[in-house]
Scaffold this motif. Sequence first.
Motif, PDB file in Angstrom:
ATOM      1  N   HIS A  45      19.250  48.285  40.199  1.00 33.90           N
ATOM      2  CA  HIS A  45      19.466  50.531  39.777  1.00 33.90           C
ATOM      3  C   HIS A  45      21.106  49.989  38.961  1.00 33.90           C
ATOM      4  O   HIS A  45      22.278  48.817  39.705  1.00 33.90           O
ATOM      5  CB  HIS A  45      20.126  50.934  41.466  1.00 33.90           C
ATOM      6  CG  HIS A  45      18.886  51.095  41.962  1.00 33.90           C
ATOM      7  ND1 HIS A  45      18.628  52.171  42.832  1.00 33.90           N
ATOM      8  CD2 HIS A  45      17.628  51.013  41.956  1.00 33.90           C
ATOM      9  CE1 HIS A  45      16.884  52.860  42.981  1.00 33.90           C
ATOM     10  NE2 HIS A  45      16.779  51.401  42.971  1.00 33.90           N
TER      11      HIS A  45
ATOM     12  N   MET B 163      22.548  57.304  39.699  1.00 30.51           N
ATOM     13  CA  MET B 163      21.904  56.290  39.811  1.00 30.51           C
ATOM     14  C   MET B 163      19.825  55.893  39.322  1.00 30.51           C
ATOM     15  O   MET B 163      19.277  56.436  39.838  1.00 30.51           O
ATOM     16  CB  MET B 163      21.698  54.895  41.522  1.00 30.51           C
ATOM     17  CG  MET B 163      21.195  55.500  42.585  1.00 30.51           C
ATOM     18  SD  MET B 163      21.182  54.798  43.518  1.00 30.51           S
ATOM     19  CE  MET B 163      19.596  55.111  44.724  1.00 30.51           C
TER      20      MET B 163
ATOM     21  N   HIS C 136      23.639  48.316  40.878  1.00 29.98           N
ATOM     22  CA  HIS C 136      23.810  47.495  42.982  1.00 29.98           C
ATOM     23  C   HIS C 136      21.830  47.276  42.730  1.00 29.98           C
ATOM     24  O   HIS C 136      21.600  46.726  42.417  1.00 29.98           O
ATOM     25  CB  HIS C 136      23.818  48.648  43.607  1.00 29.98           C
ATOM     26  CG  HIS C 136      23.335  49.802  43.544  1.00 29.98           C
ATOM     27  ND1 HIS C 136      24.004  50.848  42.423  1.00 29.98           N
ATOM     28  CD2 HIS C 136      22.559  50.325  43.746  1.00 29.98           C
ATOM     29  CE1 HIS C 136      23.323  51.799  42.386  1.00 29.98           C
ATOM     30  NE2 HIS C 136      22.061  51.690  43.119  1.00 29.98           N
TER      31      HIS C 136
ATOM     32  N   MET D 226      19.146  46.916  45.027  1.00 31.45           N
ATOM     33  CA  MET D 226      18.513  48.424  46.271  1.00 31.45           C
ATOM     34  C   MET D 226      17.059  47.763  47.427  1.00 31.45           C
ATOM     35  O   MET D 226      16.610  47.342  46.826  1.00 31.45           O
ATOM     36  CB  MET D 226      18.319  49.908  45.674  1.00 31.45           C
ATOM     37  CG  MET D 226      17.575  51.209  46.921  1.00 31.45           C
ATOM     38  SD  MET D 226      19.104  51.124  47.157  1.00 31.45           S
ATOM     39  CE  MET D 226      19.345  52.344  46.301  1.00 31.45           C
TER      40      MET D 226
HETATM   41 CU    CU Z   1      20.245  52.493  43.931  1.00 30.11          CU
END
Ligand code: CU
Length: 152
Positions: free
Chosen positions: A78, A85, A107, A109
């Motif tokens: 993401h 996001m 990030h 996920m």
């Molecule tokens: Cu995310």
Amino acid sequence: MNRLTVPVAVLAGALVLAGCGSGSGSDSGGGLSVTGAYMPQPMSADMAAGFLTIVNDSGTKDELTSVTSDEAGSVTVHETVGGAMEEVARLPVPADGQLVFKSGGNHLMFEKLKRKPEQGQTVSVELHFAKSDPVVVTMPVKSATYTPKTGH
Ligand code: CU
């Protein structure tokens, strides 16, 4: 702050060791290495975020194309755009540069976790790239409020 007394040649050779995090699982895959990987202990039992920095020591750009983990049913990448996001299929790793995943930005996920990660444990992930070999990273699980103390 700017007193860099290390000779440039030494600095280049020590780049991998001089990573800013704890340097866990800094496996090299053809010019790529990973530093500062961690997962904040998640609130929920089946979803978690992960952060790390991919360092590209080579003069060739690459792309992160997918992430897998034996411990999660799915791992997606993401990015955060304007506070929201979005899942992305791939992210560039610039030549002689870095791809940074950090809180509030890019990030990983993790979903459909097979167990809830607890502080002190580790979660293993495999990063896949367009050109380089896959890199296996062991992410330590930190406290839910952990923030890395890096010099960036
Ligand atoms: Cu995310």
